[in-house]
Structure formats: structure tokens, C-alpha cells
Design a protein around this motif. Structure first.
Motif, PDB file in Angstrom:
ATOM      1  N   ASN A  20      46.050   8.353 -29.102  1.00  0.00           N
ATOM      2  CA  ASN A  20      46.249   9.762 -29.450  1.00  0.00           C
ATOM      3  C   ASN A  20      45.137  10.609 -28.855  1.00  0.00           C
ATOM      4  OD1 ASN A  20      48.524   9.091 -30.948  1.00  0.00           O
ATOM      5  ND2 ASN A  20      47.392   8.881 -32.859  1.00  0.00           N
ATOM      6  N   ALA A  21      43.908  10.096 -28.930  1.00  0.00           N
ATOM      7  CA  ALA A  21      42.776  10.814 -28.335  1.00  0.00           C
ATOM      8  C   ALA A  21      42.975  10.963 -26.828  1.00  0.00           C
ATOM      9  CB  ALA A  21      41.473  10.070 -28.631  1.00  0.00           C
ATOM     10  N   ARG A  47      46.300  10.285 -42.967  1.00  0.00           N
ATOM     11  CA  ARG A  47      46.426   9.305 -41.891  1.00  0.00           C
ATOM     12  C   ARG A  47      45.220   8.382 -42.021  1.00  0.00           C
ATOM     13  NH1 ARG A  47      49.320  13.997 -42.094  1.00  0.00           N
ATOM     14  NH2 ARG A  47      51.112  13.931 -40.699  1.00  0.00           N
ATOM     15  N   THR A  69      44.691  -1.143 -38.226  1.00  0.00           N
ATOM     16  CA  THR A  69      43.515  -0.501 -38.820  1.00  0.00           C
ATOM     17  C   THR A  69      42.930  -1.378 -39.921  1.00  0.00           C
ATOM     18  OG1 THR A  69      44.516   1.659 -38.368  1.00  0.00           O
ATOM     19  CG2 THR A  69      42.666   1.629 -39.889  1.00  0.00           C
ATOM     20  N   GLY A 113      51.990   9.920 -34.106  1.00  0.00           N
ATOM     21  CA  GLY A 113      50.795  10.457 -33.459  1.00  0.00           C
ATOM     22  C   GLY A 113      50.847  11.924 -33.114  1.00  0.00           C
ATOM     23  N   LEU A 132      38.997   9.950 -36.616  1.00  0.00           N
ATOM     24  CA  LEU A 132      40.211   9.538 -37.327  1.00  0.00           C
ATOM     25  C   LEU A 132      40.321   8.017 -37.191  1.00  0.00           C
ATOM     26  CD1 LEU A 132      42.740  12.291 -36.156  1.00  0.00           C
ATOM     27  CD2 LEU A 132      41.394  12.233 -38.257  1.00  0.00           C
ATOM     28  N   SER A 183      48.172  13.878 -35.337  1.00  0.00           N
ATOM     29  CA  SER A 183      46.797  13.518 -34.992  1.00  0.00           C
ATOM     30  C   SER A 183      46.429  14.068 -33.618  1.00  0.00           C
ATOM     31  CB  SER A 183      46.629  11.998 -34.990  1.00  0.00           C
ATOM     32  OG  SER A 183      46.897  11.451 -36.258  1.00  0.00           O
ATOM     33  N   THR A 184      47.345  13.928 -32.659  1.00  0.00           N
ATOM     34  CA  THR A 184      47.080  14.430 -31.305  1.00  0.00           C
ATOM     35  C   THR A 184      46.898  15.942 -31.329  1.00  0.00           C
ATOM     36  OG1 THR A 184      48.340  12.599 -30.348  1.00  0.00           O
ATOM     37  CG2 THR A 184      47.993  14.529 -28.951  1.00  0.00           C
ATOM     38  N   HIS A 233      44.993   2.903 -33.175  1.00  0.00           N
ATOM     39  CA  HIS A 233      46.025   3.755 -32.561  1.00  0.00           C
ATOM     40  C   HIS A 233      45.507   5.143 -32.221  1.00  0.00           C
ATOM     41  CE1 HIS A 233      45.993   4.501 -36.854  1.00  0.00           C
ATOM     42  NE2 HIS A 233      46.638   5.632 -36.671  1.00  0.00           N
ATOM     43  N   GLN A 234      44.385   5.550 -32.853  1.00  0.00           N
ATOM     44  CA  GLN A 234      43.862   6.885 -32.547  1.00  0.00           C
ATOM     45  C   GLN A 234      43.232   6.942 -31.159  1.00  0.00           C
ATOM     46  OE1 GLN A 234      44.774   9.339 -34.099  1.00  0.00           O
ATOM     47  NE2 GLN A 234      45.049   8.856 -36.272  1.00  0.00           N
ATOM     48  N   PRO A 281      37.010   7.986 -31.929  1.00  0.00           N
ATOM     49  CA  PRO A 281      37.565   9.053 -32.770  1.00  0.00           C
ATOM     50  C   PRO A 281      37.112   8.932 -34.218  1.00  0.00           C
ATOM     51  CG  PRO A 281      39.276   8.114 -31.362  1.00  0.00           C
ATOM     52  CD  PRO A 281      38.065   7.239 -31.225  1.00  0.00           C
TER      53      PRO A 281
END
Length: 423
Positions: free
Chosen positions: A256-257, A286, A321, A52, A248, A55-56, A252-253, A246
Motif C-alpha cells: 500500500n505504501a 486496520r 501481521t 488497501g 500502519l 490505507s493507500t 501488506h502495508q 510504515p
């Protein structure tokens, strides 16, 4: 036609191989030769973690840029071109600037020992020091404590995304040991945003933060984030944000968001910037939906995805996902490095994929042979075959099941090869 920087990078790789040798001594020596660019950077946000990080960082950058800030960003590895690693005030570094910087760093280093990652990181820091911007985002390459990016005495903010088991040969066998390496980016008095962690990892991070007097803003204590009825709901001491999910893809995002939003809120940015962070971030490979190129042409009725995750936690995120997408026959095309926990990577995917086709990673000396990838997939419970190339694998899958969902996965190096060939 190859660019001048390609020849310089090849020469550097011959002189300073892609070996991992974690220490900061060589880095400090070279930075001193270069006049200490690391002391002249715009305020630094330093990001570590197992999964992450990229992405973060991409979300933080999207938020800052939406607020009109100019942002430097350093990431690794690159996917298609080395230039992706160094973004100057919002724009990828130009070919002439990159070639000149690499030559300058090479001349400053002379014949002294250094690794490829160290000398190229020094080039990035030199570029950032010479170009005006409001913030510098630095993504850790490996670990944290002894990573070449960990030369900033006082960053503005640090971020630790979820820590899991990976790179044990360098970072330690236990999650607590690995978390200790990641926590090496903490600095005295500098706030740290902490994403969701296993208890034994969080304990190590908290202990180091206490020793350094580094204030923690930790998930579950100082901020909370969740998906709720098709929206992202974030809450901290400042109040509540109700935002779109998100852009993305993947559950899991959400976390990260959350870390990105915690960082932006700490920096004083408004809700408009926070919304841009979750809706405008771009981060290739990703769970990237491929929509054009030779691979898509080879399977025109299939749904094609690309992901560069390569450890068990990354595979769990990919599996979640895929499970959230509408049901469709799902086939993996997988190539991995020989340094990874291959069976551990495959296990979460066995529940969501119908088959796996194993391939080697083109032009990568550390690729796992396709036969070994296939054997690992079988051990993890996946029906597996081999193919000579990704294109051959995709063509065979499409011939048997034209409407399939095809995910190319297992390595950022494989993802980079796909993006180069399929762009």
C-alpha cells in the motif's frame, strides 16, 4: 445527545435504503440538479481496489499534507460517525455544514429514487466544490465502473490497489470480471498507479488502459517496493527511496505504501513528503492497537487489536501481521455480515489463532448470527465458541488467559461499534 445530521441521515436511510444498485443515472441526475459540483473539484485522485484503498489513500493524504497541500478526502463506510466520510481541506466536516448539505441534497432530489450512498456522495462532492483545496481524494465505495464516485470526467490520477474476490453478487464471479469493474475508473489519457495484481487481473486492467490511452505505472514494472533490514525500500525511474517502515502495522502495508509513494512521486513531491506518507498516516480499525476504554479495562493484561477486514485477502493480511508479532496466545472475537465468504475469511486465520469466539454485530440487520459464524470457524479448523457480546467474549478470554492477544475482527461495522463504545 444526537446531532441534527443523525436525524437527517436516519430519514434518508428510510427513504433511500442502504441497498446496492450500481448505475450512474440517478447520480448524474442529482448532480445536474445541484449545478454539477463534480466539475468544480480540486484535482481528483480516484482510488479503487478490493483491499488497501483506505490505507493507500490515508498515506497519500499524509504525504500531501506534509508538503503543505490542503486535501479533501472522501471514504466509506464510516466507523464511529458519518462525518468521517467527508474531510474538508484536512478537517472532518462540521455538524452544521453536514446537516445543511444533507438537507440541500434531499431537497434537490425530491421524491426521485436514489440510494443512500449516492445521495451522501453527492453531499460530499458539493462540499468539496465549495471549499478551496489543492487535491480531492475519492475512495470508491464498491467496484468502480458504476460506483457513485465515478462521475469525474478527468481526474488528475487514478489508483488501483490489489484486486481480489469480494462482492461477487455485484461485481462478477471471476477475478478478471471484478478487475474489469475496478478498471472502470480509468479515464482516457489519465495516468493510473497499479498495485500488485494477480496476472488475470492485471491483464484486464492493461487491456482497458491500452484502449483508453491511459498510461499505467504498475508495480513490478514501473516501480518496486520491499521491506529490507527493517526499512522500506522503494524504487522507480526517478531513483531509490530508503524510508522507515510504515506506521500502519502489517506486511501488506508495504505494498500500500508503494502505491502511495508512486502516486506522490508522479505528482512531483519530494522525499520529505514521501517519508511523511509512510510514518504519519492514520487509518483506524486496520490492525489498530486498542490501548484504552472499557474493553481494555476488562482485560488489563491482554494485548487488544481491532481490524475491519472482511474478505479472504483481508484475512491473509491479518494472518501475516499476527505471524510477524512476537508469539503470544491469540484469540479472535469475530462478527461478520451475512453477505461475506465467512469460511474463506476464517481459513487464513486458523493457522495463527488458538480460538475464535463468535458474536453478532450490534444494531446491524445483516449480521450473521453468532451460531453460524461459530459453525464456519469450526469448518475452517478453528476451535470456536459463542458469546452474547464482544465485552462478554473479551472478559471470558481474559479470565482463562490474562496475557492473551485478543483480535476483534470480521467487519468494519463491528469495528465501528467497538470504536463508538470503546472510545
Amino acid at each position: 445527545m444526537s446531532a441534527p445530521s443523525d436525524a437527517i441521515l436516519q430519514r434518508m436511510m428510510a427513504l433511500h435504503p442502504k441497498v446496492i444498485d450500481l448505475t450512474l443515472d440517478r447520480m448524474h441526475r442529482l448532480l445536474a440538479q445541484l449545478g454539477h459540483p463534480e466539475t468544480r473539484l480540486p484535482p481528483v485522485i480516484h482510488v479503487a481496489g478490493t483491499n488497501g484503498k483506505g490505507s493507500t489513500q490515508a498515506m497519500i493524504r499524509a504525504g500531501l499534507e506534509a508538503a503543505g497541500r490542503k486535501v479533501h478526502a472522501y471514504t466509506s463506510p464510516h466507523l464511529a460517525r458519518f462525518h468521517e466520510r467527508i474531510r474538508l481541506a484536512g478537517t472532518l466536516i462540521s455538524e452544521p455544514d453536514l446537516a445543511a448539505l444533507l438537507d440541500e441534497c434531499s431537497a434537490a432530489n425530491g421524491t426521485d429514487p436514489i440510494t443512500f450512498f449516492e445521495i451522501t456522495t453527492a453531499a460530499g462532492l458539493l462540499a468539496f466544490a465549495r471549499t478551496p483545496a489543492d487535491y480531492t481524494l475519492l475512495e470508491v465505495g464498491l467496484g468502480g465502473r458504476l460506483d457513485a464516485t465515478n462521475v469525474i470526467a478527468r481526474p488528475r490520477l487514478t489508483v488501483i490497489t490489489p484486486v481480489s474476490i469480494d462482492h461477487q453478487q455485484y461485481l462478477g464471479e471471476t477475478l478478471a470480471e471484478i478487475a474489469g469493474e475496478k478498471a472502470g475508473i480509468l479515464k482516457r489519457g489519465v495516468p493510473c498507479i497499479v498495485g500488485p495484481q494477480a496476472p488475470e487481473g492485471l491483464e484486464v486492467i492493461e487491456a482497458r488502459a491500452a484502449r483508453l490511452g491511459a498510461p499505467l505505472l504498475a508495480y513490478g514494472e514501473h516501480w518496486h517496493v520491499q521491506a529490507d533490514r527493517g526499512r522500506l525500500v522503494y524504487q522507480d525511474e526517478t531513483g531509490l527511496l530508503d524510508l522507515p517502515l510504515p506506521n500502519l502495522p502489517g506486511p501488506h502495508q508495504i505494498q500500500n505504501a508503494g502505491a502511495a509513494l508512486a502516486a506522490l512521486r508522479h505528482l512531483g513531491l519530494d522525499e520529505r513528503a514521501c517519508e511523511a506518507a509512510v510514518t504519519r498516516a492514520e487509518w483506524p480499525a486496520r490492525m489498530q492497537h486498542l490501548r484504552h476504554g472499557p474493553l481494555v479495562d476488562a482485560a488489563p493484561h491482554a494485548e487488544m487489536w481491532l481490524d475491519g477486514g472482511h474478505n479472504p485477502a483481508g484475512a491473509q493480511a491479518v494472518a501475516a501481521t499476527l505471524a510477524a508479532l512476537p508469539r503470544r496466545p491469540t484469540h479472535l472475537v469475530c462478527g461478520m455480515l451475512n453477505t461475506k465468504d465467512v469460511v474463506g475469511y476464517m481459513r487464513p486465520l486458523a493457522g495463527v489463532a488458538d480460538t475464535l469466539t463468535a458474536v453478532g454485530i450490534p444494531n446491524e440487520p445483516n449480521t450473521l448470527p453468532a451460531a453460524e459464524t461459530r459453525a464456519a470457524a469450526a469448518e475452517a479448523g478453528l476451535a470456536a465458541t459463542e458469546a452474547d457480546s464482544v465485552l462478554a467474549a473479551v472478559t471470558a478470554i481474559a479470565a482463562g488467559e490474562p496475557q492473551a492477544r485478543i483480535l476483534i475482527c470480521g467487519s468494519l461495522y463491528l469495528a465501528g461499534a467497538i470504536l463508538r463504545e470503546n472510545g
